[in-house]
Design an enzyme around this catalytic site. Structure first.
Site, mmCIF file in Angstrom:
data_model
loop_
_atom_site.group_PDB
_atom_site.id
_atom_site.type_symbol
_atom_site.label_atom_id
_atom_site.label_comp_id
_atom_site.label_asym_id
_atom_site.label_seq_id
_atom_site.Cartn_x
_atom_site.Cartn_y
_atom_site.Cartn_z
ATOM 1 N N SER A 169 0.779 -1.219 0.000
ATOM 2 C CA SER A 169 0.000 0.000 0.000
ATOM 3 C C SER A 169 0.824 1.289 0.000
ATOM 4 O O SER A 169 1.586 1.548 -0.921
ATOM 5 C CB SER A 169 -0.990 -0.045 1.164
ATOM 6 O OG SER A 169 -2.014 0.894 0.964
ATOM 7 N N ASP B 230 -9.522 -6.822 -3.919
ATOM 8 C CA ASP B 230 -9.014 -5.454 -3.972
ATOM 9 C C ASP B 230 -9.234 -4.957 -5.399
ATOM 10 O O ASP B 230 -8.383 -5.082 -6.256
ATOM 11 C CB ASP B 230 -7.524 -5.416 -3.609
ATOM 12 C CG ASP B 230 -6.962 -4.000 -3.580
ATOM 13 O OD1 ASP B 230 -7.693 -3.045 -3.918
ATOM 14 O OD2 ASP B 230 -5.778 -3.857 -3.220
ATOM 15 N N HIS C 157 -7.620 -5.720 0.140
ATOM 16 C CA HIS C 157 -6.416 -4.897 0.003
ATOM 17 C C HIS C 157 -5.303 -5.356 0.942
ATOM 18 O O HIS C 157 -4.154 -5.453 0.530
ATOM 19 C CB HIS C 157 -6.760 -3.422 0.244
ATOM 20 C CG HIS C 157 -5.619 -2.505 0.061
ATOM 21 N ND1 HIS C 157 -4.976 -2.344 -1.157
ATOM 22 C CD2 HIS C 157 -4.985 -1.695 0.936
ATOM 23 C CE1 HIS C 157 -3.998 -1.472 -1.017
ATOM 24 N NE2 HIS C 157 -3.975 -1.065 0.233
#
Length: 141
Positions: free
Chosen positions: A41, A92, A119
């Site tokens: 991320s 995701d 995610h």
């Protein structure tokens, strides 16, 4: 990651060059030689600038739906020779497809999709995540 969550902001983290230098400093302070860089991320803002300039100093790269992939060109990605495992959860549907679209230009990449994971796929499916990661690590020189 400096400036995210409860961590204080760091002036050098305001630019890609500063973030690259910050990560370089961290790896040097830890005495790491040819580590495998795992980048989920928001850490993509640090890992990607480092990869594009210092990818030869990494044994491998594991992006997990990182942010910032669209900031670089297909040509820049094609210049990276670092073995890469692009890893993401199939639920995701926001960041992962965009990251894959850009990271697929890395010449030495392979893809692992974790079924039923979002995610934070490493939290949703930790056993599958570790299986994919360990498989990738085993095949590195």
């Amino acid at each position: 990651i400096p400036g995210y969550g409860d961590s204080p902001p760091v002036k050098m983290a305001l630019t890609a060059q500063g973030r690259r230098a910050f990560l370089d400093h961290v790896l040097q302070e830890l005495g790491m030689q040819r580590p495998v860089l795992i980048s989920p991320s928001m850490s993509g803002r640090f890992a990607l600038p480092f990869l594009l300039v210092h990818g030869d100093r990494l044994a491998g790269f594991v992006p997990i739906a990182p942010v910032g992939t669209k900031d670089y060109t297909a040509e820049q990605y094609r210049g990276v020779q670092t073995p890469t495992l692009v890893l993401y959860g199939d639920h995701d549907i926001g960041l992962a497809p965009q990251a894959l679209q850009n990271l697929q230009h890395l010449p030495k990449h392979r893809v692992a999709v974790l079924s039923g994971a979002g995610h934070a796929c490493y939290l949703d499916k930790p056993e599958d995540f570790h299986r994919a990661l360990l498989g990738f690590l085993r095949q590195l020189k």
